[in-house]
Design an enzyme around this catalytic site. Structure first.
Site, PDB file in Angstrom:
ATOM      1  N   SER A  83      15.702  14.522  -0.665  1.00  0.00           N
ATOM      2  CA  SER A  83      16.687  13.565  -0.182  1.00  0.00           C
ATOM      3  C   SER A  83      16.047  12.490   0.677  1.00  0.00           C
ATOM      4  O   SER A  83      15.149  12.759   1.469  1.00  0.00           O
ATOM      5  CB  SER A  83      17.760  14.296   0.635  1.00  0.00           C
ATOM      6  OG  SER A  83      18.681  13.368   1.157  1.00  0.00           O
TER       7      SER A  83
ATOM      8  N   ARG B 235       0.832  -1.215   0.000  1.00  0.00           N
ATOM      9  CA  ARG B 235       0.000   0.000   0.000  1.00  0.00           C
ATOM     10  C   ARG B 235       0.862   1.259   0.000  1.00  0.00           C
ATOM     11  O   ARG B 235       0.532   2.251  -0.653  1.00  0.00           O
ATOM     12  CB  ARG B 235      -0.959   0.022   1.195  1.00  0.00           C
ATOM     13  CG  ARG B 235      -2.069  -0.987   1.094  1.00  0.00           C
ATOM     14  CD  ARG B 235      -3.010  -0.637  -0.058  1.00  0.00           C
ATOM     15  NE  ARG B 235      -4.056  -1.620  -0.134  1.00  0.00           N
ATOM     16  CZ  ARG B 235      -4.378  -2.300  -1.232  1.00  0.00           C
ATOM     17  NH1 ARG B 235      -3.738  -2.093  -2.365  1.00  0.00           N
ATOM     18  NH2 ARG B 235      -5.351  -3.164  -1.208  1.00  0.00           N
TER      19      ARG B 235
ATOM     20  N   GLU C 209       1.992   1.527  -3.399  1.00  0.00           N
ATOM     21  CA  GLU C 209       0.855   1.947  -4.222  1.00  0.00           C
ATOM     22  C   GLU C 209       0.614   3.456  -4.109  1.00  0.00           C
ATOM     23  O   GLU C 209       0.242   4.106  -5.086  1.00  0.00           O
ATOM     24  CB  GLU C 209      -0.388   1.176  -3.773  1.00  0.00           C
ATOM     25  CG  GLU C 209      -1.608   1.411  -4.626  1.00  0.00           C
ATOM     26  CD  GLU C 209      -2.773   0.571  -4.147  1.00  0.00           C
ATOM     27  OE1 GLU C 209      -3.415  -0.038  -5.015  1.00  0.00           O
ATOM     28  OE2 GLU C 209      -3.050   0.560  -2.930  1.00  0.00           O
TER      29      GLU C 209
END
Length: 160
Positions: free
Chosen positions: A126, A100, A103
């Site tokens: 960064s 997730r 995702e």
């Protein structure tokens, strides 16, 4: 209290220190938050040491050995090298929660990039000069919300 443990079959590429640290964590029945407070680090940074994704300082090793009741010389030997970041998880990740997070980047990565570029110019955030925090929020209806803060130094691309 539920504690995170290590299933080494899910993480075949972790360093030896991971087994040592997780076994001691379970034996002492300590959360990452409790360990982090003892060693004076953020709980995500502390967990990253357990997974071999962050370098432990000499002070971290001393404090970890103390709080987890591990032989200092054994832990020092196991944590004295440099992390080999990123190799413990195959991509795309299969663990649902980690997937997730992946995702989120798949779905919103270009939106984040566009907004960051508009605000900061051509560059990158960064992941080295970086901090993160995880918090739990409960709304008025009693629903729990995970709040993950990512804070990275902005690095403009140089012209050459």
């Amino acid at each position: 209290m539920s504690l995170a443990t290590l299933d080494s079959s899910q993480h075949p590429n972790l360093p030896a220190a991971s087994q040592t640290l997780f076994h001691a964590k379970a034996r002492q029945r300590l959360s990452f938050e409790q360990i982090a407070k003892h060693i004076g680090r953020n709980e995500v940074a502390t967990a990253a040491i357990f997974y071999g994704q962050a370098k432990a300082s000499a002070e971290d090793i001393h404090k970890l050995a103390d709080v987890l009741m591990i032989d200092h010389s054994q832990l020092e030997l196991q944590l004295s090298g440099f992390p080999d970041r990123g190799k413990s998880v195959e991509m795309p990740p299969k663990e649902p929660l980690i997937y997730r997070l992946y995702e989120i980047v798949q779905n919103y990565g270009y939106a984040y990039k566009a907004i960051l570029n508009e605000k900061f110019g051509d560059g990158i955030m960064s992941a080295i000069s970086f901090s993160t925090n995880v918090e739990k929020e409960t709304d008025a209806d009693g629903n729990n919300w995970a709040v993950i803060t990512l804070r990275g130094k902005w690095l403009p691309f140089s012209r050459f």
